[in-house]
Motif scaffolding. Structure first.
Motif, PDB file in Angstrom:
ATOM      1  N   LEU A  86      38.070   5.098   4.911  1.00 56.35           N
ATOM      2  CA  LEU A  86      38.832   4.340   3.934  1.00 56.35           C
ATOM      3  C   LEU A  86      37.974   3.915   2.737  1.00 56.35           C
ATOM      4  O   LEU A  86      38.485   3.751   1.615  1.00 56.35           O
ATOM      5  CB  LEU A  86      39.446   3.099   4.588  1.00 56.35           C
ATOM      6  N   LYS A  87      36.684   3.777   2.962  1.00 56.61           N
ATOM      7  CA  LYS A  87      35.808   3.380   1.849  1.00 56.61           C
ATOM      8  C   LYS A  87      35.621   4.494   0.836  1.00 56.61           C
ATOM      9  O   LYS A  87      35.254   4.241  -0.318  1.00 56.61           O
ATOM     10  CB  LYS A  87      34.456   2.941   2.402  1.00 56.61           C
ATOM     11  N   ASP A 124      39.803  -0.299  14.093  1.00 58.14           N
ATOM     12  CA  ASP A 124      38.715  -0.785  13.237  1.00 58.14           C
ATOM     13  C   ASP A 124      39.069  -0.700  11.757  1.00 58.14           C
ATOM     14  O   ASP A 124      38.213  -0.418  10.911  1.00 58.14           O
ATOM     15  CB  ASP A 124      37.435  -0.006  13.518  1.00 58.14           C
ATOM     16  N   ILE A 125      40.321  -0.954  11.450  1.00 57.11           N
ATOM     17  CA  ILE A 125      40.750  -0.891  10.048  1.00 57.11           C
ATOM     18  C   ILE A 125      40.477  -2.228   9.377  1.00 57.11           C
ATOM     19  O   ILE A 125      40.974  -3.275   9.798  1.00 57.11           O
ATOM     20  CB  ILE A 125      42.250  -0.551   9.950  1.00 57.11           C
ATOM     21  N   ASP A 126      39.707  -2.183   8.312  1.00 59.36           N
ATOM     22  CA  ASP A 126      39.427  -3.384   7.522  1.00 59.36           C
ATOM     23  C   ASP A 126      40.514  -3.523   6.460  1.00 59.36           C
ATOM     24  O   ASP A 126      40.685  -2.634   5.623  1.00 59.36           O
ATOM     25  CB  ASP A 126      38.052  -3.260   6.857  1.00 59.36           C
ATOM     26  N   LYS A 172      44.347   3.017  15.436  1.00 65.41           N
ATOM     27  CA  LYS A 172      42.960   2.797  15.024  1.00 65.41           C
ATOM     28  C   LYS A 172      42.687   1.298  14.964  1.00 65.41           C
ATOM     29  O   LYS A 172      43.350   0.559  14.238  1.00 65.41           O
ATOM     30  CB  LYS A 172      42.685   3.430  13.654  1.00 65.41           C
ATOM     31  N   THR A 205      37.002   3.001   9.087  1.00 63.60           N
ATOM     32  CA  THR A 205      36.735   2.248   7.855  1.00 63.60           C
ATOM     33  C   THR A 205      35.793   3.016   6.935  1.00 63.60           C
ATOM     34  O   THR A 205      35.838   2.855   5.711  1.00 63.60           O
ATOM     35  CB  THR A 205      36.175   0.857   8.190  1.00 63.60           C
ATOM     36  N   ASP A 206      34.932   3.900   7.519  1.00 67.97           N
ATOM     37  CA  ASP A 206      34.068   4.742   6.686  1.00 67.97           C
ATOM     38  C   ASP A 206      34.895   5.729   5.866  1.00 67.97           C
ATOM     39  O   ASP A 206      34.556   6.056   4.732  1.00 67.97           O
ATOM     40  CB  ASP A 206      33.076   5.517   7.565  1.00 67.97           C
ATOM     41  N   ASP A 248      39.420  -2.764   2.874  1.00 63.18           N
ATOM     42  CA  ASP A 248      39.212  -1.342   2.596  1.00 63.18           C
ATOM     43  C   ASP A 248      40.551  -0.620   2.474  1.00 63.18           C
ATOM     44  O   ASP A 248      40.725   0.274   1.634  1.00 63.18           O
ATOM     45  CB  ASP A 248      38.380  -0.707   3.705  1.00 63.18           C
ATOM     46  N   LEU A 249      41.521  -0.997   3.334  1.00 66.76           N
ATOM     47  CA  LEU A 249      42.832  -0.353   3.294  1.00 66.76           C
ATOM     48  C   LEU A 249      43.534  -0.633   1.972  1.00 66.76           C
ATOM     49  O   LEU A 249      44.147   0.266   1.382  1.00 66.76           O
ATOM     50  CB  LEU A 249      43.684  -0.857   4.467  1.00 66.76           C
ATOM     51  N   ALA A 252      46.432  -4.150  11.248  1.00 60.91           N
ATOM     52  CA  ALA A 252      46.533  -4.024   9.793  1.00 60.91           C
ATOM     53  C   ALA A 252      47.969  -4.097   9.293  1.00 60.91           C
ATOM     54  O   ALA A 252      48.212  -4.488   8.146  1.00 60.91           O
ATOM     55  CB  ALA A 252      45.895  -2.707   9.341  1.00 60.91           C
ATOM     56  N   LYS A 275      33.853   5.372  12.716  1.00 64.54           N
ATOM     57  CA  LYS A 275      34.749   4.309  12.302  1.00 64.54           C
ATOM     58  C   LYS A 275      35.645   4.778  11.170  1.00 64.54           C
ATOM     59  O   LYS A 275      35.181   5.376  10.204  1.00 64.54           O
ATOM     60  CB  LYS A 275      33.944   3.088  11.863  1.00 64.54           C
TER      61      LYS A 275
END
Length: 778
Positions: free
Chosen positions: A283-284, A302-304, A300, A280-281, A307-308, A328, A278
């Motif tokens: 971006l964290k 699964d962008i939160d 992509k 998002t991992d 987190d972005l 996003a 993912k």
């Protein structure tokens, strides 16, 4: 409306590219035989090991001391490639004696072989882009000289091949390029093994593009984590066992990272295959890549957004963020300037705002899926544009030019271009821009002749007065494509636009070209079938009028088209039209205009000599509308010019003598029309009528017609076709015509320009000299 003209350098280079074989000397090889007529830009050559072409067919500048500096040499080479005139022959022009090459950029080198590319051995190349190669990358590197091998800093072989004749992927020759800083192997068979080699053997490598390759594990990149500054891995299918995120997090020197994906292509894999890492991992991990300036996460899913936001906040140097085909891009922090997280200096690609869409078109010219999404959303915006947007057109055109075989790009491109050029918008667009629009539109029509939506869009674009009347383009090619579309589809709005376009273009192409179109029975049959449908339904609409105008212009001074018209039943149909729509002068005028064109063809006149038609002509001569009466008179004049013998075979009412008398009476009672009724390509059809000494009404009609055109058409010169010779010159003299007093020809004044005199007014009692153009006073 304003567009800067091309520089003198650009004009000269374009001229050389378009005439390269005419401007250069061709030196035939010792072992080759070519005729002068067989040489073209696709001729191959043989080269020696040092890249010279002394024993091969080659080109050279005609002036022995001609020399082009590096900047001009490189631009000439790039333009030859862009215009698709670069070949193993034309590239021999770039020898080291007359040119210098340091930055070689060939976007499409598919026409070149190793024999042609060996010319690079003569140059000190530091930047080499040779995309789309048909030979292997190893063969390309063997075409470089020792200096280039040691000093080459940048190499792009996108869409090339590393596969040799044994079907193995061989990248070992890349190890010779020890000074390489930038390497682009996107779209090739480059794999993990190749990645290991370049990471180990290229100590200065800091920019790498492995997009769309077969690399499934980027773990080898750890070995260059302290120097790698740019990494592009668009649409890369990473093995689920490879730890993609952990490797990326170690690349802390990166300034530019592209890990975008074509989400649509992998939708099925995402559903059936193992779970992918993912994003998002990534971006964290906000503290990774502290110097990052460009990040592309397009595709992509699964962008939160939270987190972005934090990632953007932790990266103050970030200037670009790619988010096409993601949700996003719609976040307020990227679209709303009043949002607390909004960063004004951050450029974003996406589909949420106009600026995002336009940036996407600017950056993703080579990515059809992203272009499709951007163009689809741009189309929605174009409905609300209140002024001409040339900036947007200039972004749509490259996408259309780059992907002629991608219907998913061509359809939205043509839809956008229609909205951007329609109506009053076109007035503010420079002709050079509109010319590009038309040329790319015609390419799209050729590539997708059966695609309904695309053909509809292209017809909408072309159906523009500004384009058809003022823009320079291949009008014959356009007319042919439009007629093909007319044959393919039977949709009312498409039929209307097709015949409207053809009715204008047919008047603007040469008689040779109209004959080429008219010689195709399928075109004529379709046009006549459309008229027949309207006759059967007893309806006259704009489509019928355009169709009649198209037939009128196609038959103008084209004997071939006229004959096809008759062979396809046009005469019988037009008689029905005249009977069905009596008194509708716009229909009658167009029908008689076409029949007048046929009457000008001597060997076709007998097919018009029908009692039913002669009777109609007699009636139409008395029409209150001078346009109808004029063309009826023209047909009568041509038929009457054949003499009594041609009329002896038919029994018609009126007789020839009666029709002659009626013709004279009609012409002498015409009132001068306010405007121009008709435009002629030449006065050639009148010459035989002027010699008809036994029937002065026939001559009278020709004189009246010439006088009308000369006084109503305000162009400086109306050129007669060259009169054959002194012995057979087509003079006309008042005394030989012997007009009776009631003809009142003295009011017809002609003007003549003599090469050594001013404008001189000539009356019919003087002879018209040979080969002198008629003109009108200013």
């Amino acid at each position: 409306m304003f567009e800067s003209p091309k520089s003198l350098l650009e004009v000269c280079i374009d001229f050389i590219c378009n005439n390269v074989l005419d401007l250069c000397d061709v030196h035939l090889g010792d072992t080759e035989e070519y005729s002068s007529n067989s040489l073209d830009t696709t001729t191959c050559s043989k080269a020696s090991n040092d890249g010279s072409s002394s024993s091969a067919t080659r080109l050279s500048f005609r002036h022995p001391d001609a020399f082009l500096p590096a900047e001009i040499s490189e631009q000439l080479l790039a333009n030859l490639c862009e215009k698709k005139t670069l070949s193993d022959l034309t590239i021999t022009l770039f020898n080291s004696k007359s040119t210098r090459l340091r930055h070689v950029r060939l976007k499409d080198a598919s026409t070149l072989s190793a024999k042609g590319l060996k010319v690079l051995k003569q140059h000190k190349v530091v930047d080499l882009m040779v995309n789309g190669l048909k030979i292997t990358v190893n063969d390309l590197i063997s075409c470089l000289g020792d200096w280039s091998l040691q000093n080459l800093r940048s190499l792009s072989v996108a869409k090339g091949s590393f596969i040799d004749c044994s079907r193995y992927c061989v990248v070992v020759t890349l190890s010779k390029l020890r000074s390489l800083h930038t390497l682009n192997v996107s779209g090739t068979e480059f794999n993990k093994h190749g990645l290991e080699i370049v990471v180990e053997d290229l100590p200065l490598l800091e920019s790498l593009d492995i997009s769309c390759t077969k690399v499934d594990d980027i773990t080898p990149l750890k070995k260059c984590k302290n120097r790698l500054k740019t990494l592009n891995m668009y649409n890369l299918k990473i093995n689920e066992s490879a730890d993609l995120i952990s490797v990326l997090l170690e690349l802390n020197e990166l300034r530019n990272l592209d890990i975008s994906d074509e989400k649509d292509m992998h939708a099925l894999n995402c559903m059936l295959g193992p779970e992918k890492p993912k994003i998002t991992d990534f971006l964290k991990a906000v503290h990774c890549m502290p110097y990052l300036t460009s990040l592309d996460l397009s595709g992509k899913g699964d962008i939160d957004p939270k987190d972005l936001k934090e990632f953007i906040k932790a990266h103050p140097y970030l200037r670009f963020l790619g988010l096409v085909s993601t949700d996003a891009c719609y976040d307020d922090s990227l679209t709303n300037p009043t949002d607390e997280y909004y960063r004004p200096g951050l450029v974003v690609t996406g589909t949420a705002t106009e600026s995002q869409i336009l940036e996407g078109l600017r950056r993703y010219t080579c990515r059809p899926l992203y272009l499709e999404k951007c163009l689809f959303n741009l189309f929605r915006l174009t409905h609300n544009f209140l002024e001409s947007r040339i900036d947007v057109i200039k972004l749509v055109l490259p996408a259309m030019r780059e992907h002629p075989q991608e219907v998913r790009v061509q359809v939205p491109c043509t839809a956008c271009l229609y909205n951007l050029t329609k109506g009053e918008f076109s007035i503010m667009i420079h002709p050079s821009i509109l010319k590009q629009v038309v040329e790319l539109t015609m390419i799209a029509m050729e590539c997708y002749p059966t695609n309904y939506r695309l053909q509809m869009n292209t017809l909408l674009i072309l159906c523009s007065d500004r384009i058809l009347q003022e823009i320079t383009f291949d009008k014959y090619r356009c007319a042919r494509l439009v007629l093909n579309s007319l044959l393919t589809f039977n949709e009312p709005s498409m039929n209307r636009m097709s015949v409207a376009i053809c009715s204008i273009l047919a008047a603007k192409i040469s008689t040779v070209e109209t004959s080429m179109l008219g010689a195709q029975p399928q075109y004529m049959s379709k046009l006549l079938a459309m008229v027949r449908t309207k006759v059967e339904s007893k309806s006259v609409d704009i489509t019928m009028k355009f169709t009649l105008s198209a037939l009128w212009n196609l038959t103008d001074e084209s004997a071939t088209t006229c004959e096809v018209f008759l062979d396809e039943g046009g005469m019988e149909l037009f008689l029905k039209v005249l009977e069905s729509f009596q008194g509708q002068f716009s229909v009658e005028t167009k029908v008689l205009g076409s029949l007048n064109n046929i009457a000008e063809v001597v060997h076709l006149r007998p097919r018009l000599m029908q009692p039913r038609f002669i009777s109609m002509l007699s009636t139409l001569l008395t029409s209150v509308h001078i346009d109808v009466s004029y063309f009826a008179a023209g047909i009568a004049a041509h038929l009457l010019s054949d003499g009594p013998r041609a009329w002896a075979a038919i029994s018609s009412l009126p007789s020839r003598d009666e029709l002659l008398e009626q013709l004279a009476h009609t012409i002498t009672h015409w009132q001068t029309p306010q405007g121009e009724m008709v435009a002629y390509r030449s006065f050639h059809p009148f010459f035989p009528l002027l010699r008809c000494s036994d029937a002065y009404p026939v001559q009278l009609w020709a004189v009246w017609a010439i006088h009308h055109v000369c006084t109503k058409n305000r162009v400086p010169f109306l050129i007669f076709k060259t009169w054959p010779s002194v012995k057979d010159e087509y003079e006309f003299r008042a005394q030989s015509i012997a007009f009776p007093k009631e003809a009142n020809v003295s009011r017809y004044k002609f003007y003549n320009i003599h090469p050594k005199s001013r404008l001189i007014g000539l009356y019919p009692k003087y002879a018209l000299p040979r080969m002198i153009p008629l003109a009108i006073p200013r």
